[in-house]
Design an enzyme around this catalytic site. Structure first.
Site, PDB file in Angstrom:
ATOM      1  NE  ARG B  63      -2.042  -1.578   3.374  1.00 51.14           N
ATOM      2  CZ  ARG B  63      -3.152  -2.518   2.987  1.00 51.14           C
ATOM      3  NH1 ARG B  63      -3.730  -1.953   3.711  1.00 51.14           N
ATOM      4  NH2 ARG B  63      -3.667  -3.326   3.854  1.00 51.14           N
ATOM      5  CB  THR B  64       3.500   2.550   2.249  1.00 58.21           C
ATOM      6  OG1 THR B  64       3.014   2.000   3.202  1.00 58.21           O
ATOM      7  CG2 THR B  64       4.667   3.533   1.911  1.00 58.21           C
ATOM      8  CE  LYS B  91      20.990  -4.281  -4.146  1.00 60.26           C
ATOM      9  NZ  LYS B  91      20.379  -3.283  -4.686  1.00 60.26           N
ATOM     10  NE  ARG B 113       8.213   0.786   3.977  1.00 65.73           N
ATOM     11  CZ  ARG B 113       6.864   0.382   4.913  1.00 65.73           C
ATOM     12  NH1 ARG B 113       6.554  -0.857   3.876  1.00 65.73           N
ATOM     13  NH2 ARG B 113       5.723   1.306   4.874  1.00 65.73           N
ATOM     14  CG  HIS B 141       5.470   4.563   7.964  1.00 64.04           C
ATOM     15  ND1 HIS B 141       5.707   4.963   7.157  1.00 64.04           N
ATOM     16  CD2 HIS B 141       4.093   3.063   7.735  1.00 64.04           C
ATOM     17  CE1 HIS B 141       4.625   5.046   6.065  1.00 64.04           C
ATOM     18  NE2 HIS B 141       3.927   3.497   6.133  1.00 64.04           N
TER      19      HIS B 141
END
Lengths: 429, 318
Positions: B63-64, B91, B113, B141
């Protein structure tokens, strides 16, 4: 070569001496201490207005050699020590390979002599490979010159191994140094657990994790009768436990670091990884208890826990940054600024905690100013004003929680075995 | 301070702890205008044409991320999503290098995020584009906090003086923290409730009231905000079972009846119906949960507009 330090305020905690006078150095040893000593052909250092003290001794440094030279090596680490006024440093065994055998102890001592500029003492591992399973060859390492035994930087969770380690090391009358935090409670945390971690959402390392480990370690020292030294004490509970143990006659000693004595967890609000360390920076009530412990003798020494990391290792998200930072070049200035100039410690106490007491603990002949003693001397300007600038550090660890701070007090000259190795911030070798 | 003096232009939006009430009001007022655009038949406004926004998501999000993407697109900006299910460290590329790469492409805003607390602070120090924190670990948030406040204002007019209960896993919740900061600055009385194992130690020191009995928090509450309970917390031993959690701490009709009759029920989503919230109340008349999603879009449009164009809500409407 002869050296005459003239007209300084001589502070020698060993004898409670605090007097203005001269010190004559000859052949690497102190030849005379007195008034109006004759210079003869000696090089004269005018120490008027300055403090002349036994060289600072750091019993807790990570020199990273062998194996981790991107963080530090003996050449860079000992130069950082000299710049900070230290004449002797003891290095922890969490290198690659681990310092867990006599050949590595001998190798570091040798390299300290050839590439180092201050005296390097070695602390051997308690367990092979710092794995917390089997005892390392402790006796062999001590015969090769190791001054203490520690699993600092490893994982000594086994209570039974610590018991046998204390019993075994105690035979040689050398201390076991512990990093006392219960890993099960603290292991997943990144900062002190309290109001600040609650606000930041960062998982905490609770102070009770330190209290529990310190209690356990003290009980084992009491039971075995062996000497125990607790590294970087940071919680008020630990201070209380150590104070009570000392009153009962337990052979326990303790150190505190300049950062735990002067900084709080409020600093972590910036998410600056230069404030990430284990044990973590705690709240103000813990800092107060730590200072009180220093004042009443519960805490015996001030040690840096100099733990440099390569810049890029620290230049990551707070959670992923390794713990620890450089400490050798800021320790004296931070302690003088935060504890001496604020009236919390006398100058004699500062020198005692940073030189005489660690020398006694490690069984060294230095840490004193007396005829015949090694000429390891630090000349300090307690009023010298300077600003911490990590880029100028000799250490490879360019992160410091004191970056940008204005400090008052600095070592201006460091003399090791009768030779001037640092003058006005410049290491001469 | 009058609204005209407040500007968010080129400001990083890292959290509500550091945002003033005036700044929050500017965003909420602007969002009101933006909400009208969402209901239009043709949603595109040309306001941010020529601007580039990167959604840099190191953690999963539906959703964000969608909300930010649509917010940018409705205002005419180009929006790119970069998702990586693992952290940059795993990574092998450092966060700094990833950010510098994105910056080099000339983007105006990085919406980020990340699973680590403080990572948006790190980003703000590392690169020039405006950083909008879309969630950093358990820290903040901010856009969720803003959309929750926008939703409360929609139904209650004023936030000041309201009793707001936040229920559930406060310990791991960035939504809770942003709500606490925002609501306190707007004058609400914030009550937290949950099992002690999911409440951060010393949290009461920041001026909230803390309860272990959810009934105390809900008593005469104006707003009940229910947080998601992640099932893995149970595996970590923080509560004994989903069943016991639902029985002791789940919000159901009987408990909701303790709140004021017109109390608003909120949840940031995604919901575990039957765990932290009973199925029959989730979409009841008191529930604003669907409205929260729509409002999230409006708030994010307002924020993107304000950090790029500056100005007040009056200009935004034109």
């Amino acid at each position: 070569m002869k050296l005459l330090i003239k007209g300084g305020r001589i502070i020698n905690p060993a004898e409670g001496m605090d007097t203005v006078g001269d010190i004559l150095i000859e052949n690497g040893k102190i030849a005379a201490i007195g008034q109006n000593l004759d210079a003869g052909e000696a090089q004269v250092i005018d120490a008027a207005g300055l403090v002349v003290a036994p060289g600072l001794i750091d019993m807790h440094a990570h020199l990273r050699e062998p194996g981790l030279e991107a963080k530090e090596d003996i050449a860079s680490g000992t130069r950082a020590a000299a710049a900070g006024g230290f004449t002797t440093i003891a290095c922890m065994p969490n290198t690659k390979p681990v310092v867990d055998s006599s050949i590595i102890v001998s190798g570091i001592i040798h390299r300290g002599q050839t590439e180092g500029v201050v005296n390097v003492k070695v602390i051997g591992a308690l367990s092979k490979g710092l794995e917390g399973k089997e005892l390392a060859e402790i006796g062999d390492m001590i015969q090769a010159g190791a001054v203490a035994i520690s699993d600092d930087g490893g994982h000594l969770d086994s209570t039974s191994l610590l018991k046998t380690g204390l019993e075994y090391t105690g035979m040689f009358n050398r201390p076991v140094i512990t990093h006392s935090e219960d890993e099960g409670l603290a292991g997943e945390g990144f900062m002190h657990e309290g109001a600040v971690s609650a606000m930041l959402g960062v998982k905490g390392r609770p102070s009770v994790a330190e209290d529990i480990a310190v209690a356990r370690d003290i009980m084992l020292a009491e039971y075995t009768g062996s000497p125990l030294h607790i590294a970087h004490v940071s919680s008020k509970g630990a201070v209380k436990l150590i104070r009570e143990a000392k009153e009962r006659g337990v052979r326990v000693t303790a150190e505190a670091t300049p950062h735990h004595l002067t900084l709080t967890d409020e600093e972590v609000r910036s998410f600056n990884t230069a404030f990430k360390v284990n044990p973590p920076l705690r709240s103000a009530d813990h800092v107060e208890a730590l200072i009180a412990g220093l004042q009443d003798g519960t805490i015996d020494t001030i040690a840096t826990d100099h733990a440099p990391h390569a810049f890029e290792e620290k230049d990551v998200e707070f959670r992923y940054a390794p713990s620890g930072f450089a400490g050798l070049e800021t320790a004296l200035g931070v302690i003088l600024t935060g504890l001496y100039h604020t009236g919390k410690l006398t100058l004699t106490q500062v020198i005692e905690k940073m030189s005489y007491a660690p020398a006694r603990l490690l069984g060294l002949a230095s840490g004193v100013l007396k005829v015949g003693a090694p000429a390891d001397i630090t000349i300090i300007d307690t009023e010298y004003k300077w600003t911490v600038d990590c880029i100028k550090f000799y250490t490879r660890g360019k992160h410091s929680p004191f970056e940008g701070r204005n400090l008052r007090g600095k070592s201006l000259i460091t003399i090791v075995n009768g030779s001037i190795i640092m003058q006005n911030g410049e290491v001469l070798k | 301070m009058s609204k005209a003096q407040v500007s968010l232009r080129n400001k990083d939006i890292l959290g509500l702890e550091t945002m003033s009430a005036a700044e929050m009001n500017l965003i909420l007022d602007t969002a009101k205008e933006m909400k009208n655009i969402i209901d239009r038949d043709i949603k595109k406004a040309p306001t941010l044409r020529g601007k580039a926004i990167v959604n840099l998501f190191f953690e999963n999000s539906t959703r964000t991320r969608t909300s930010f993407e649509l917010a940018g697109k409705y205002l005419g900006a180009d929006v790119i999503n970069i998702s990586t299910s693992t952290s940059s460290v795993a990574k092998g590329e450092s966060l700094r290098d990833t950010l510098l790469t994105v910056e080099a492409m000339g983007v105006d805003i990085i919406v980020m995020r990340h699973e680590a607390e403080g990572s948006s602070h790190y980003a703000a120090n590392a690169v020039k584009p405006v950083i909008i924190n879309a969630g950093d670990g358990a820290h903040e948030h901010p856009t969720q906090g803003l959309l929750d406040m926008f939703t409360i204002k929609q139904y209650k007019e004023n936030i000041a003086g309201l009793k707001v209960a936040i229920v559930g896993d406060i310990l791991h919740s960035r939504v809770a923290r942003s709500n606490i900061w925002g609501l306190q600055k707007m004058g609400a009385e914030v009550h937290l409730a949950g099992p002690q194992t999911l409440l951060p130690r010393d949290i009461e020191k920041i001026g909230v009231k803390v309860h272990n009995r959810i009934e105390e928090a809900l008593d005469q509450a104006d707003v009940v905000n229910v947080l998601r309970i992640q099932r893995e917390r149970q595996k970590k031993g923080l509560f004994p079972s989903a069943r016991e959690y639902a029985r002791l701490f789940g919000v159901n009709a009987a408990r909701l009846a303790l709140a004021k009759p017109d109390a608003l029920l909120m949840h940031p989503g995604p919901m575990n119906r039957g765990l932290e919230i009973a199925p029959d109340i989730a979409y009841s008349e008191q529930s604003a949960i669907q409205e929260q999603v729509k409002n999230g879009l409006a708030v994010r449009m307002a924020l993107l507009f304000l950090v790029l164009m500056g100005g007040t809500h009056i200009e935004a409407a034109n």
